[in-house]
Design a protein around this motif. Structure first.
Motif, short mmCIF file in Angstrom:
data_model
loop_
_atom_site.label_atom_id
_atom_site.label_comp_id
_atom_site.label_asym_id
_atom_site.label_seq_id
_atom_site.Cartn_x
_atom_site.Cartn_y
_atom_site.Cartn_z
N ILE A 37 39.51 33.36 54.94
CA ILE A 37 40.69 33.95 54.29
C ILE A 37 40.25 34.71 53.04
N GLU A 38 40.59 35.98 52.98
CA GLU A 38 40.21 36.81 51.81
C GLU A 38 41.46 37.54 51.31
N ARG A 39 41.71 37.42 50.01
CA ARG A 39 42.96 38.03 49.50
C ARG A 39 42.87 39.55 49.36
N GLY A 50 26.02 43.50 40.53
CA GLY A 50 25.02 44.48 40.18
C GLY A 50 23.88 44.43 41.17
N LEU A 51 22.88 43.61 40.83
CA LEU A 51 21.71 43.52 41.70
C LEU A 51 21.92 42.45 42.75
N LEU A 52 21.34 42.72 43.91
CA LEU A 52 21.35 41.71 44.97
C LEU A 52 19.93 41.19 45.14
N GLY A 313 29.35 28.84 45.37
CA GLY A 313 29.29 30.10 44.63
C GLY A 313 29.86 30.02 43.22
N ASP A 314 30.41 31.13 42.75
CA ASP A 314 30.96 31.20 41.39
C ASP A 314 32.05 30.15 41.16
N ALA A 315 32.74 29.76 42.22
CA ALA A 315 33.79 28.73 42.07
C ALA A 315 33.18 27.45 41.53
N TYR A 324 17.43 37.23 34.41
CA TYR A 324 17.50 37.49 35.85
C TYR A 324 18.92 37.81 36.30
N LYS A 325 19.92 37.29 35.60
CA LYS A 325 21.34 37.46 35.97
C LYS A 325 21.53 37.26 37.48
N GLU A 326 21.30 36.06 37.93
CA GLU A 326 21.32 35.81 39.37
C GLU A 326 22.54 34.98 39.76
N GLY A 327 23.49 35.63 40.43
CA GLY A 327 24.68 34.91 40.88
C GLY A 327 24.82 35.01 42.39
N THR A 328 24.57 36.22 42.92
CA THR A 328 24.82 36.47 44.34
C THR A 328 23.93 35.62 45.24
C1 LIG Z 1 29.68 42.99 35.87
C2 LIG Z 1 28.95 41.97 36.70
C3 LIG Z 1 27.60 42.13 36.95
C4 LIG Z 1 26.92 41.20 37.74
N1 LIG Z 1 25.61 41.41 37.99
C5 LIG Z 1 24.94 40.59 38.81
C6 LIG Z 1 23.58 40.85 39.16
O1 LIG Z 1 22.99 41.82 38.70
N2 LIG Z 1 22.96 39.99 40.01
C7 LIG Z 1 23.62 38.91 40.55
O2 LIG Z 1 23.01 38.18 41.34
N3 LIG Z 1 24.90 38.62 40.21
C8 LIG Z 1 25.58 39.43 39.37
N4 LIG Z 1 26.88 39.17 39.05
C9 LIG Z 1 27.49 37.91 39.54
C10 LIG Z 1 27.89 38.00 41.03
O3 LIG Z 1 28.71 39.11 41.20
C11 LIG Z 1 28.59 36.71 41.45
O4 LIG Z 1 27.80 35.61 41.10
C12 LIG Z 1 28.86 36.69 42.96
O5 LIG Z 1 29.74 37.70 43.35
C13 LIG Z 1 29.46 35.33 43.36
O6 LIG Z 1 29.83 35.34 44.71
P1 LIG Z 1 31.05 34.44 45.21
O7 LIG Z 1 31.16 34.66 46.68
O8 LIG Z 1 30.91 33.06 44.71
O9 LIG Z 1 32.34 35.03 44.47
P2 LIG Z 1 32.99 36.46 44.57
O10 LIG Z 1 32.00 37.49 44.91
O11 LIG Z 1 33.80 36.64 43.33
O12 LIG Z 1 33.99 36.32 45.81
C14 LIG Z 1 35.13 35.50 45.76
C15 LIG Z 1 36.14 36.03 46.75
O13 LIG Z 1 37.24 35.13 46.86
C16 LIG Z 1 38.44 35.87 46.98
N5 LIG Z 1 39.54 34.98 46.58
C17 LIG Z 1 39.74 34.40 45.38
N6 LIG Z 1 40.83 33.60 45.41
C18 LIG Z 1 41.32 33.68 46.68
C19 LIG Z 1 42.45 33.08 47.32
N7 LIG Z 1 43.25 32.22 46.70
N8 LIG Z 1 42.68 33.39 48.63
C20 LIG Z 1 41.85 34.26 49.28
N9 LIG Z 1 40.78 34.86 48.71
C21 LIG Z 1 40.51 34.56 47.43
C22 LIG Z 1 38.20 37.06 46.05
O14 LIG Z 1 39.05 38.15 46.35
C23 LIG Z 1 36.74 37.37 46.31
O15 LIG Z 1 36.57 38.30 47.37
C24 LIG Z 1 27.61 40.07 38.27
C25 LIG Z 1 28.96 39.90 38.01
C26 LIG Z 1 29.64 40.84 37.25
C27 LIG Z 1 31.13 40.64 37.00
#
Ligand SMILES: Cc1cc2nc3c(=O)[nH]c(=O)nc-3n(C[C@H](O)[C@H](O)[C@H](O)COP(=O)(O)OP(=O)(O)OC[C@H]3O[C@@H](n4cnc5c(N)ncnc54)[C@H](O)[C@@H]3O)c2cc1C
Length: 442
Positions: A37-39, A50-52, A313-315, A324-328
């Motif tokens: 499910i994606e909103r 940014g970087l992957l 993930g970020d949650a 390194y700014k590593e999240g993805t």
């Molecule tokens: C400006 C910026 C620069 C960054 N640079 C880097 C970098 O250089 N290298 C790196 O590794 N990381 C970087 N990051 C961090 C990286 O983007 C995140 O760590 C990564 O996207 C986390 O993935 P995720 O799947 O946990 O969350 P997300 O990518 O945020 O995905 C979460 C998804 O859940 C969906 N969602 C949320 N709530 C609901 C709901 N209730 N119902 C349905 N869908 C929902 C959202 O729409 C979204 O698509 C950066 C972040 C930012 C903001």
């Protein structure tokens, strides 16, 4: 709807970012029935990055860079220290970074990359429900026996599953709600957030390659510290895509509030710096986005699994905010591990907290958590030693420009003056202590 008519699959994933897509892809490949499910209108439409770093994705989809929408590999990196008008830079790279596997570091546009990844998940058998908001989990049982058994989406429709993987990103309202309802343990420290702002500027391939000194198969990541971010806990970046550059900054939310500046003002100040302005001249703004980034680090990571639930993930706040700014990549590692755990839970026919707890145990032993542990003091160090990101870069830049400033003075006098200017206002003990703390940022 009768109990027989309800839609039930093995696992529901909430969130179509790197964490959710990795979980869904892994499970579908293992033969599980999965709904994601994606909103956003499409996966990636709401995402900023940014970087992957591609080490985990390469395990899931070997040589993914031959198929995925990669803009450019990062064949060199630069760290720039900015003063008022003066600047110093350190550039490094390796020819090997321009050829497969490209040092596992790529520049992507998340809107395109996440859409591609969701296509791969769909091909593997995942049912995508895009444009759909997951509002709450559905539970069975009470107290310690309470188990998540599905998701209620906006509009009140219900979907059932043996487990739910929450990958709803930094602004994780559903994870927050679920953690309260299931009484999950928080991290040892509270989660802190940075605000990340990014603009995509169209410059054209020729200008990008000229200005950043790149061949057509090369890209660069430039990180900035110093004067545009004075008083803030954070810094800026420019990443080169094919026809566009991404420029942005990330700074601790509290420091932004304390500065009295809006994110737009900070961004404008950054773009106006003479060094930065020259990179962007003649460019046109194509896109603007802002997003939260969890930066509480290792100590703020909460309980990751419970009866019928895993958080990825970020949650779960899995971002490494060092240089390194590593999240993805961390999001992918957690999603993949959660997906593998769900597959073995399905084989056992047991989605209890005991079985899903294997996700948490395995993830906590993995590379992402080892890295987060290494940088566990970073949030505190940046909070208590803001000089590391502002005063010292400025001092260092000043010292280098003073050192090479040519006047009628002798070299000894020039160098002495450069050193005195550097030391001016730096209490010696504090400087040594800060240098020791500074190791934790690197
Ligand atoms: C400006 C910026 C620069 C960054 N640079 C880097 C970098 O250089 N290298 C790196 O590794 N990381 C970087 N990051 C961090 C990286 O983007 C995140 O760590 C990564 O996207 C986390 O993935 P995720 O799947 O946990 O969350 P997300 O990518 O945020 O995905 C979460 C998804 O859940 C969906 N969602 C949320 N709530 C609901 C709901 N209730 N119902 C349905 N869908 C929902 C959202 O729409 C979204 O698509 C950066 C972040 C930012 C903001």
């Amino acid at each position: 709807m009768t109990a027989d008519e309800k839609v039930k699959v093995d696992v529901i994933v909430v969130g179509g970012g790197p964490a959710g897509l990795s979980a869904a892809y892994t499970m579908a490949k293992a033969g599980l029935e999965v709904i994601l499910i994606e909103r956003g209108e499409t996966c990636g439409s709401k995402n900023v990055g940014g970087l992957l770093y591609g080490t985990i994705l390469n395990q899931m989809i070997p040589r993914f860079y031959e198929k995925a929408p990669i803009e450019r590999p990062v064949s060199k990196r630069t760290i720039v220290f900015l003063g008022g008008a003066e600047h110093a830079a350190l550039t490094f790279g390796d020819d090997q970074w321009s050829i497969p596997p490209y040092n596992n570091t790529f520049i992507v546009q998340r809107s395109q990359f996440d859409r591609w990844f969701s296509g791969e998940a769909e091909k593997a058998g995942v049912s995508l429900l895009e444009g759909t908001v997951a509002d709450e989990l559905i539970y069975e049982g009470v107290n310690g026996e309470r188990k998540a058994v599905g998701v209620r989406i906006r509009g009140n429709e219900e979907f059932y599953a043996d487990a739910v993987i929450l990958a709803d990103g930094a602004n994780a309202l559903l994870t927050e709600k679920t953690s309260k309802e299931m009484n999950l343990k928080g991290g040892k420290t509270k989660q802190d957030y940075a605000v990340g702002v990014k603009e995509i500027i169209t410059l054209g391939k020729g200008k990008i390659e000229d200005r950043f000194n790149l061949e057509s198969n090369e890209g660069t990541a430039v990180d900035f510290l110093g004067s545009p971010f004075e008083g803030l806990i954070g810094g800026g970046f420019i990443y080169t895509a094919k026809e566009t550059v991404s420029i942005g900054f990330a700074a601790r939310l509290e420091s932004v509030i304390h500065s009295g500046l809006s994110p737009n003002q900070i961004m404008d100040g950054f773009k106006r710096h003479p060094v930065v302005r020259k990179y962007l001249e003649g460019g046109e703004l194509a896109e603007y986005s802002a997003h939260l980034i969890p930066e509480g680090g290792y100590r703020a990571v909460p309980q990751l699994a419970a009866n019928g639930v895993m958080i990825a993930g970020d949650a779960a706040g899995l971002v490494n905010m060092s240089l390194y700014k590593e999240g993805t990549n961390h999001a992918m590692e957690s999603g993949k591990t959660a997906g593998e755990t769900a597959a073995s839970a399905k084989a056992k026919g047991d989605f209890s907290s005991k079985t899903l707890g294997e996700y948490e145990a395995k993830f906590r032993r993995g590379t992402a958590m080892r890295d987060l542990k290494k940088y566990r003091d970073l949030p505190k160090v940046l909070e208590t030693t803001p000089e590391l990101l502002s005063l010292y870069p400025l001092k260092m830049t000043r010292m280098l420009t003073d050192y090479f400033t040519v006047t009628a003075a002798s070299k000894s006098e020039t160098q002495k003056k450069a050193l005195m200017n550097f030391l001016k206002g730096l209490p010696k003990f504090k400087f040594v202590r800060n240098m020791i703390r500074g190791r934790k940022v690197l």
